[in-house]
Design an enzyme around this catalytic site. Structure first.
Site, PDB file in Angstrom:
ATOM      1  N   THR A   1      17.530   5.180   3.611  1.00  0.00           N
ATOM      2  CA  THR A   1      16.214   5.278   2.966  1.00  0.00           C
ATOM      3  C   THR A   1      15.982   6.767   2.699  1.00  0.00           C
ATOM      4  O   THR A   1      16.904   7.566   2.843  1.00  0.00           O
ATOM      5  CB  THR A   1      15.110   4.761   3.914  1.00  0.00           C
ATOM      6  OG1 THR A   1      15.021   5.680   5.023  1.00  0.00           O
ATOM      7  CG2 THR A   1      15.399   3.370   4.443  1.00  0.00           C
TER       8      THR A   1
ATOM      9  N   LYS B   1       6.785   7.337  18.635  1.00  0.00           N
ATOM     10  CA  LYS B   1       7.295   5.961  18.557  1.00  0.00           C
ATOM     11  C   LYS B   1       7.307   5.305  19.954  1.00  0.00           C
ATOM     12  O   LYS B   1       7.013   4.124  20.080  1.00  0.00           O
ATOM     13  CB  LYS B   1       8.699   5.937  17.939  1.00  0.00           C
ATOM     14  CG  LYS B   1       8.758   6.402  16.476  1.00  0.00           C
ATOM     15  CD  LYS B   1       8.050   5.454  15.513  1.00  0.00           C
ATOM     16  CE  LYS B   1       8.428   5.736  14.055  1.00  0.00           C
ATOM     17  NZ  LYS B   1       7.659   4.937  13.093  1.00  0.00           N
TER      18      LYS B   1
ATOM     19  N   ASN C   1       4.539   0.173   8.629  1.00  0.00           N
ATOM     20  CA  ASN C   1       5.831   0.790   8.305  1.00  0.00           C
ATOM     21  C   ASN C   1       5.707   2.288   8.026  1.00  0.00           C
ATOM     22  O   ASN C   1       6.635   3.052   8.281  1.00  0.00           O
ATOM     23  CB  ASN C   1       6.408   0.064   7.072  1.00  0.00           C
ATOM     24  CG  ASN C   1       7.531   0.830   6.443  1.00  0.00           C
ATOM     25  OD1 ASN C   1       8.641   0.886   6.971  1.00  0.00           O
ATOM     26  ND2 ASN C   1       7.257   1.448   5.301  1.00  0.00           N
TER      27      ASN C   1
ATOM     28  N   THR D   1       0.842  -1.196   0.000  1.00  0.00           N
ATOM     29  CA  THR D   1       0.000   0.000   0.000  1.00  0.00           C
ATOM     30  C   THR D   1       0.878   1.247   0.000  1.00  0.00           C
ATOM     31  O   THR D   1       2.001   1.245   0.510  1.00  0.00           O
ATOM     32  CB  THR D   1      -0.960   0.029   1.212  1.00  0.00           C
ATOM     33  OG1 THR D   1      -0.203   0.226   2.402  1.00  0.00           O
ATOM     34  CG2 THR D   1      -1.778  -1.247   1.314  1.00  0.00           C
TER      35      THR D   1
ATOM     36  N   SER E   1       9.044   0.925  14.740  1.00  0.00           N
ATOM     37  CA  SER E   1       9.332   2.030  15.645  1.00  0.00           C
ATOM     38  C   SER E   1      10.658   2.621  15.182  1.00  0.00           C
ATOM     39  O   SER E   1      10.878   2.789  13.983  1.00  0.00           O
ATOM     40  CB  SER E   1       9.362   1.509  17.092  1.00  0.00           C
ATOM     41  OG  SER E   1       9.715   2.539  17.977  1.00  0.00           O
TER      42      SER E   1
ATOM     43  N   ASP F   1      -3.476   6.027   2.639  1.00  0.00           N
ATOM     44  CA  ASP F   1      -2.903   7.029   3.522  1.00  0.00           C
ATOM     45  C   ASP F   1      -3.359   6.583   4.914  1.00  0.00           C
ATOM     46  O   ASP F   1      -4.565   6.500   5.174  1.00  0.00           O
ATOM     47  CB  ASP F   1      -3.475   8.413   3.172  1.00  0.00           C
ATOM     48  CG  ASP F   1      -2.942   9.504   4.093  1.00  0.00           C
ATOM     49  OD1 ASP F   1      -2.634   9.203   5.263  1.00  0.00           O
ATOM     50  OD2 ASP F   1      -2.869  10.661   3.650  1.00  0.00           O
TER      51      ASP F   1
ATOM     52  N   TYR G   1       8.598  13.096  17.278  1.00  0.00           N
ATOM     53  CA  TYR G   1       8.764  11.846  16.508  1.00  0.00           C
ATOM     54  C   TYR G   1       9.046  10.677  17.453  1.00  0.00           C
ATOM     55  O   TYR G   1       8.356   9.652  17.416  1.00  0.00           O
ATOM     56  CB  TYR G   1       9.900  12.010  15.491  1.00  0.00           C
ATOM     57  CG  TYR G   1      10.327  10.726  14.831  1.00  0.00           C
ATOM     58  CD1 TYR G   1       9.480  10.050  13.961  1.00  0.00           C
ATOM     59  CD2 TYR G   1      11.593  10.162  15.081  1.00  0.00           C
ATOM     60  CE1 TYR G   1       9.873   8.862  13.356  1.00  0.00           C
ATOM     61  CE2 TYR G   1      11.986   8.985  14.473  1.00  0.00           C
ATOM     62  CZ  TYR G   1      11.128   8.337  13.617  1.00  0.00           C
ATOM     63  OH  TYR G   1      11.519   7.160  13.019  1.00  0.00           O
TER      64      TYR G   1
HETATM   65  N1  LIG Z   1      15.534   5.056   7.827  1.00  0.00           N
HETATM   66  C1  LIG Z   1      15.776   5.216   9.088  1.00  0.00           C
HETATM   67  O1  LIG Z   1      16.864   5.623   9.465  1.00  0.00           O
HETATM   68  C2  LIG Z   1      14.721   4.887  10.108  1.00  0.00           C
HETATM   69  C3  LIG Z   1      15.145   4.688  11.432  1.00  0.00           C
HETATM   70  C4  LIG Z   1      14.193   4.356  12.380  1.00  0.00           C
HETATM   71  C5  LIG Z   1      12.877   4.187  12.017  1.00  0.00           C
HETATM   72  N2  LIG Z   1      12.474   4.379  10.709  1.00  0.00           N
HETATM   73  C6  LIG Z   1      11.061   4.180  10.388  1.00  0.00           C
HETATM   74  O2  LIG Z   1      10.933   3.377   9.237  1.00  0.00           O
HETATM   75  C7  LIG Z   1       9.661   3.621   8.628  1.00  0.00           C
HETATM   76  C8  LIG Z   1       9.834   3.753   7.127  1.00  0.00           C
HETATM   77  O3  LIG Z   1      10.634   4.876   6.832  1.00  0.00           O
HETATM   78  P1  LIG Z   1      11.851   4.804   5.819  1.00  0.00           P
HETATM   79  O4  LIG Z   1      13.090   4.935   6.595  1.00  0.00           O
HETATM   80  O5  LIG Z   1      11.704   3.656   4.910  1.00  0.00           O
HETATM   81  O6  LIG Z   1      11.681   6.214   5.058  1.00  0.00           O
HETATM   82  P2  LIG Z   1      11.036   6.563   3.625  1.00  0.00           P
HETATM   83  O7  LIG Z   1      11.856   5.954   2.548  1.00  0.00           O
HETATM   84  O8  LIG Z   1      10.882   8.028   3.645  1.00  0.00           O
HETATM   85  O9  LIG Z   1       9.613   5.845   3.638  1.00  0.00           O
HETATM   86  C9  LIG Z   1       8.558   6.348   4.408  1.00  0.00           C
HETATM   87  C10 LIG Z   1       7.289   5.732   3.875  1.00  0.00           C
HETATM   88  O10 LIG Z   1       6.189   6.123   4.723  1.00  0.00           O
HETATM   89  C11 LIG Z   1       5.172   6.612   3.883  1.00  0.00           C
HETATM   90  N3  LIG Z   1       4.239   7.502   4.559  1.00  0.00           N
HETATM   91  C12 LIG Z   1       4.465   8.668   5.219  1.00  0.00           C
HETATM   92  N4  LIG Z   1       3.306   9.183   5.667  1.00  0.00           N
HETATM   93  C13 LIG Z   1       2.315   8.332   5.273  1.00  0.00           C
HETATM   94  C14 LIG Z   1       0.916   8.294   5.425  1.00  0.00           C
HETATM   95  N5  LIG Z   1       0.238   9.248   6.071  1.00  0.00           N
HETATM   96  N6  LIG Z   1       0.223   7.247   4.902  1.00  0.00           N
HETATM   97  C15 LIG Z   1       0.869   6.264   4.244  1.00  0.00           C
HETATM   98  N7  LIG Z   1       2.194   6.253   4.039  1.00  0.00           N
HETATM   99  C16 LIG Z   1       2.908   7.265   4.555  1.00  0.00           C
HETATM  100  C17 LIG Z   1       5.899   7.280   2.734  1.00  0.00           C
HETATM  101  O11 LIG Z   1       4.996   7.497   1.646  1.00  0.00           O
HETATM  102  P3  LIG Z   1       5.172   8.645   0.527  1.00  0.00           P
HETATM  103  O12 LIG Z   1       6.116   8.077  -0.496  1.00  0.00           O
HETATM  104  O13 LIG Z   1       3.793   8.872   0.019  1.00  0.00           O
HETATM  105  O14 LIG Z   1       5.759   9.847   1.220  1.00  0.00           O
HETATM  106  C18 LIG Z   1       6.948   6.225   2.466  1.00  0.00           C
HETATM  107  O15 LIG Z   1       6.411   5.153   1.743  1.00  0.00           O
HETATM  108  C19 LIG Z   1       9.089   4.882   9.301  1.00  0.00           C
HETATM  109  O16 LIG Z   1       8.085   4.489  10.216  1.00  0.00           O
HETATM  110  C20 LIG Z   1      10.300   5.455  10.026  1.00  0.00           C
HETATM  111  O17 LIG Z   1       9.922   6.195  11.161  1.00  0.00           O
HETATM  112  C21 LIG Z   1      13.391   4.737   9.756  1.00  0.00           C
END
Ligand SMILES: NC(=O)c1ccc[n+]([C@@H]2O[C@H](COP(=O)([O-])OP(=O)(O)OC[C@H]3O[C@@H](n4cnc5c(N)ncnc54)[C@H](OP(=O)(O)O)[C@@H]3O)[C@@H](O)[C@H]2O)c1
Length: 279
Positions: free
Chosen positions: A186, A155, A86, A35, A137, A59, A151
């Site tokens: 990412t 979490k 996620n 999704t 998280s 969303d 943020y």
């Molecule tokens: N990368 C890291 O360092 C890190 C560390 C700790 C935790 N995380 C967690 O990992 C998860 C994924 O993030 P990521 O690192 O993979 O970053 P990312 O590449 O920016 O991916 C974030 C994803 O969340 C989606 N999203 C944001 N708001 C949304 C909403 N209201 N409804 C549906 N989808 C939504 C984005 O969609 P769009 O494309 O439409 O914007 C994108 O698909 C997050 O929960 C983040 O907090 C990441």
């Protein structure tokens, strides 16, 4: 539907962890309901895996879309075995720098979005008497950073919800795992990171320092999303999955440091704090 393959429902599958996990799960032969807010970003996945990949618009802040996704998932696949909450994004700024709107939007996605998707899927998993809920998280959801009050706060709340949920649903055959990554490569620091509009001089030495750290590691984050996806799949296939999966050396070091400091503080104050019961 092959009986021993699983059906995964993944939120936020456009980029990053969600995207990599969806691709890896599909490569391994399971079915994925991927999704995204813009499902057209998933067209290549559907072309590559027409039999096992489904793309739906979601969303996570939209209750009607959550209901439509769950209904459609069941109509098309008959089951949901793994839910990966996620979707999420960071907000950087001191507590007094970020706006009301930024605070609410962040909690709406990172906390209430995940809660609402879980509540949408639970009746299905309960009737199946099986399922695994994976809540993304962050290490900031266990030991927070300066500038991540909102943020990390969202979490932390997701982790609190997950801890109780695990006990509530275990007797129903449903498992819960919290994933706590450190910095992974990412779009998290790039396009996804929301920033306080106003930056106050008073926070340059604290929040500003952390923001610099993030900007400096952008594109060089040590965490590999592919390896994270493999670890999550191992957890899902495990007979005894952990409540917490801490990902990456950065997160492991911070996690251990917090446990040690909690213990030191608890020991230092035990004589006073434990002596507060009625005698
Ligand atoms: N990368 C890291 O360092 C890190 C560390 C700790 C935790 N995380 C967690 O990992 C998860 C994924 O993030 P990521 O690192 O993979 O970053 P990312 O590449 O920016 O991916 C974030 C994803 O969340 C989606 N999203 C944001 N708001 C949304 C909403 N209201 N409804 C549906 N989808 C939504 C984005 O969609 P769009 O494309 O439409 O914007 C994108 O698909 C997050 O929960 C983040 O907090 C990441």
């Amino acid at each position: 539907m092959i009986n021993d393959s699983k059906v995964w429902l993944i939120t936020g599958s456009s980029t990053g962890f969600g995207r990599t996990l969806a691709e890896t799960v599909l490569e391994k032969g399971d079915k994925v309901i991927a999704t995204a807010r813009k499902p057209e970003q998933l067209e290549d996945l559907i072309s590559k895996y027409p039999e096992t990949a489904i793309a739906l618009k979601l969303d996570v802040t939209n209750q009607a879309e959550i209901k439509a996704v769950v209904d459609s998932a069941i109509a098309k696949s008959g089951q949901i075995d793994v839910l990966v909450n996620n979707a999420g994004y960071g907000l950087i700024g001191a507590l007094e720098e970020v706006s009301d709107e930024q605070i609410h939007r962040n909690f709406d996605t990172n906390l209430f979005g995940a809660i609402n998707v879980i509540r949408g899927v639970l009746p299905i998993m309960r009737s199946q008497q099986s399922g695994h809920i994976i809540n993304m998280s962050a290490i900031a959801g266990f030991t927070n950073e300066l500038g991540f009050s909102i943020y990390g706060g969202a979490k932390f709340a997701l982790e609190g919800v997950s801890e109780a949920l695990q006990g509530e649903v275990a007797p129903l055959g449903i498992k819960v795992t919290i994933v706590e990554p450190g910095p992974f490569r990412t779009d998290f620091i790039g396009r996804s990171l929301d920033r306080a509009e106003e930056q106050m001089e008073a926070y340059q030495g604290t929040v500003g320092k952390f923001l610099n750290f993030l900007e400096n590691i952008e594109g060089k984050q040590p965490g590999d999303p592919q390896k994270a996806a493999e670890a999550i799949i191992k957890v899902v296939n495990s007979d005894n999955p952990p409540l917490r999966l801490v990902l990456g050396k950065y997160a492991y070091t911070k996690f251990r440091k917090k446990i040690e400091s909690l213990k030191t503080e608890l020991d230092a104050w035990e004589a006073i704090a434990a002596n507060t019961d009625f005698t």
